[in-house]
Design an enzyme around this catalytic site. Structure first.
Site, PDB file in Angstrom:
ATOM      1  N   GLY A 290      33.107  56.394  39.532  1.00 59.79           N
ATOM      2  CA  GLY A 290      34.021  56.027  38.451  1.00 59.79           C
ATOM      3  C   GLY A 290      34.193  54.516  38.314  1.00 59.79           C
ATOM      4  N   GLY A 293      29.979  52.682  35.035  1.00 60.56           N
ATOM      5  CA  GLY A 293      29.052  51.641  34.614  1.00 60.56           C
ATOM      6  C   GLY A 293      27.790  51.588  35.454  1.00 60.56           C
ATOM      7  N   LYS A 294      27.944  51.504  36.771  1.00 60.98           N
ATOM      8  CA  LYS A 294      26.764  51.455  37.646  1.00 60.98           C
ATOM      9  C   LYS A 294      26.006  52.780  37.593  1.00 60.98           C
ATOM     10  CE  LYS A 294      28.751  48.158  40.924  1.00 60.98           C
ATOM     11  NZ  LYS A 294      30.125  48.159  40.347  1.00 60.98           N
ATOM     12  N   CYS A 409      33.942  44.910  44.985  1.00 62.93           N
ATOM     13  CA  CYS A 409      34.309  43.814  44.087  1.00 62.93           C
ATOM     14  C   CYS A 409      35.419  42.995  44.762  1.00 62.93           C
ATOM     15  CB  CYS A 409      34.774  44.341  42.738  1.00 62.93           C
ATOM     16  SG  CYS A 409      34.908  43.016  41.506  1.00 62.93           S
TER      17      CYS A 409
END
Length: 472
Positions: A290, A293-294, A409
């Site tokens: 979730g 994107g990746k 991140c």
């Protein structure tokens, strides 16, 4: 009877209703949502802007000003708090939060924009009359007149301790980061004053919108047809919109053939996809997929090779976002809602595994400036068991000869190298792979074998990546 008793009384001034400024009211509403509901500005602001445009209240310049007011205020909140604290006669904790939001909006207009002083004060006082009432508007007026006595550099000389006396506190006030975040970023970055100042300044800059052309569904050339679009710096699938804009207005994004994705996230997915393997390359896993994107990029890359991606996400609503992101992928894939620390699949099932683990998000402070004020050092203790558990499961899920990508991140050493080092001690049959050659052309990647990207060096979020191969 004296002469004064016969003088006519002055007529009281008629009450003037406050002027409603849709731009500043919207900015205030967004800040209140961030404060009251722990919402993120990047999720709150777009629907507010869309609603305002639908009502006919806003044009493009209004939207740009509202966006600058919200993000500028959030990015510089720590600096503005220090300035406002010097202008009030009570501790800031005793100032009502809505009043402090209005004062911060005013301080940003005075110290962080080119809006003339008189206009900044009068517009903010009018906002205070609308949202706070006339009584508290007088307090706002008095405080902002004090703020207006100096420019930003003048205030920083007054409210920031000298660098030589307390380097971390100086940088925290000047660059509007909590002191503990400054310390953590500095530890991870290493080096002297120049590097950390460049990083903190980059955190306070508005990031460009970066798109990804999903392989087999869109091409970078198609996206480069958009206004003010230029190629990405590092990813072959990236396109940057240098003047911002609304990604939803891009046809390929609207159709799901392209998406909004920071170039650092694209590089993480590409590095995993291109890591050398021993044996077959047929089954891929995104274990923390979730919001998708990746997973969408990995699924497209897998489809080009005839491989299948399983995208797993613990939260059902986020699994739904992943399914939406992958809808239309040219090859087979599957999306499931599952706990990555207690997976439903068998050990050794996959050739490639990515776990982009939940973390403090200190690497995305450009995009989510409010996160710096929400996070606390003790949050690290809450994430640590989950991060280790997810990496442990990833190593168990990959076959011998397969590759695991551990990504966060966050550049915090407790969320990056410490996690990897701990798991390598537990898994003697795993070894690190040098990730740097898998990011071709990207400079300043350090000594390896892992990779830490930086906003000020690479123009990306501060993504971390370690690649591990299962050896036995």
């Amino acid at each position: 009877m004296s002469d004064t008793s016969r003088r006519p009384r002055r007529a009281a001034k008629p009450y003037r209703r406050p002027l409603k400024d849709p731009v500043r009211i919207l900015a205030f509403d967004a800040l209140r949502a961030v404060d009251e509901r722990d919402a993120y500005a990047n999720l709150v602001l777009p629907p507010l802007l869309r609603k305002a445009r639908e009502k006919g209240d806003f044009d493009a310049r209004d939207a740009a000003l509202a966006t600058e007011l919200v993000y500028g205020t959030l990015r510089r909140q720590g600096t503005y708090d220090a300035v406002i604290a010097a202008c009030v006669d009570r501790p800031l904790r005793e100032v009502d939060p809505p009043v402090l939001d209005v004062l911060s909006l005013g301080a940003h207009q005075l110290l962080g924009t080119r809006i003339p002083t008189h206009a900044a004060v009068s517009a903010t006082v009018e906002l205070a009359r609308v949202v706070l009432g006339d009584g508290r508007a007088k307090f706002v007026n008095a405080v902002l007149r004090k703020v207006a006595q100096h420019d930003l550099d003048g205030w920083l000389e007054k409210v920031a301790p000298p660098y030589d006396d307390d380097p971390e506190d100086h940088l925290a006030v000047v660059h509007s980061h909590p002191r503990w975040v400054v310390s953590a970023l500095w530890d991870s970055l290493g080096g002297g004053r120049a590097g950390i100042e460049d990083l903190l300044e980059a955190d306070n800059e508005r990031p460009e919108v970066t798109l990804v052309a999903r392989p087999g569904r869109a091409t970078p050339d198609e996206l480069l047809g958009e206004e003010a679009a230029v190629p990405g710096r590092w990813s072959p699938y990236a396109v940057r919109l240098t003047e911002g804009g609304e990604p939803g207005a891009v046809t390929a994004v609207r159709e799901g053939r392209a998406g909004v994705q920071d170039e650092g996230s694209q590089l993480v997915a590409l590095a995993l996809a291109n890591a050398p393997l021993d044996g077959p390359d047929e089954k891929w896993l995104d274990g923390c997929a979730g919001p998708g994107g990746k997973a969408a990029l990995l699924a497209a890359l897998a489809a080009e090779r005839g491989a299948v991606l399983l995208a797993s996400e613990k939260q059902p609503h986020r699994a739904g976002l992943v399914a939406r992101a992958l809808d239309g992928n040219p090859g087979p894939y599957q999306v499931i809602a599952a706990d990555g620390t207690r997976p439903p699949w068998r050990p050794g099932s996959f050739d490639r595994v990515l776990v982009d683990v939940p973390c403090t998000g200190l690497g995305a402070l450009r995009r989510r400036p409010e996160a710096r004020w929400r996070r606390r050092p003790e949050d690290l203790d809450g994430f640590a068991p989950l991060q280790r558990g997810l990496l442990r499961t990833a190593l168990e899920s990959v076959r011998v000869g397969g590759v695991v990508g551990y990504a966060t991140c966050s550049p915090h050493l407790a969320e990056t190298r410490a996690v990897v080092a701990d798991l390598l001690k537990q898994f003697p049959d795993a070894e690190p792979i040098d990730a740097r050659p898998l990011l071709p052309g990207v400079p300043a990647l350090g000594d390896g074998p892992d990779v830490q990207l930086w906003p000020h060096l690479h123009g990306t979020d501060a993504m971390y990546l370690a690649l591990l191969r299962r050896t036995g």
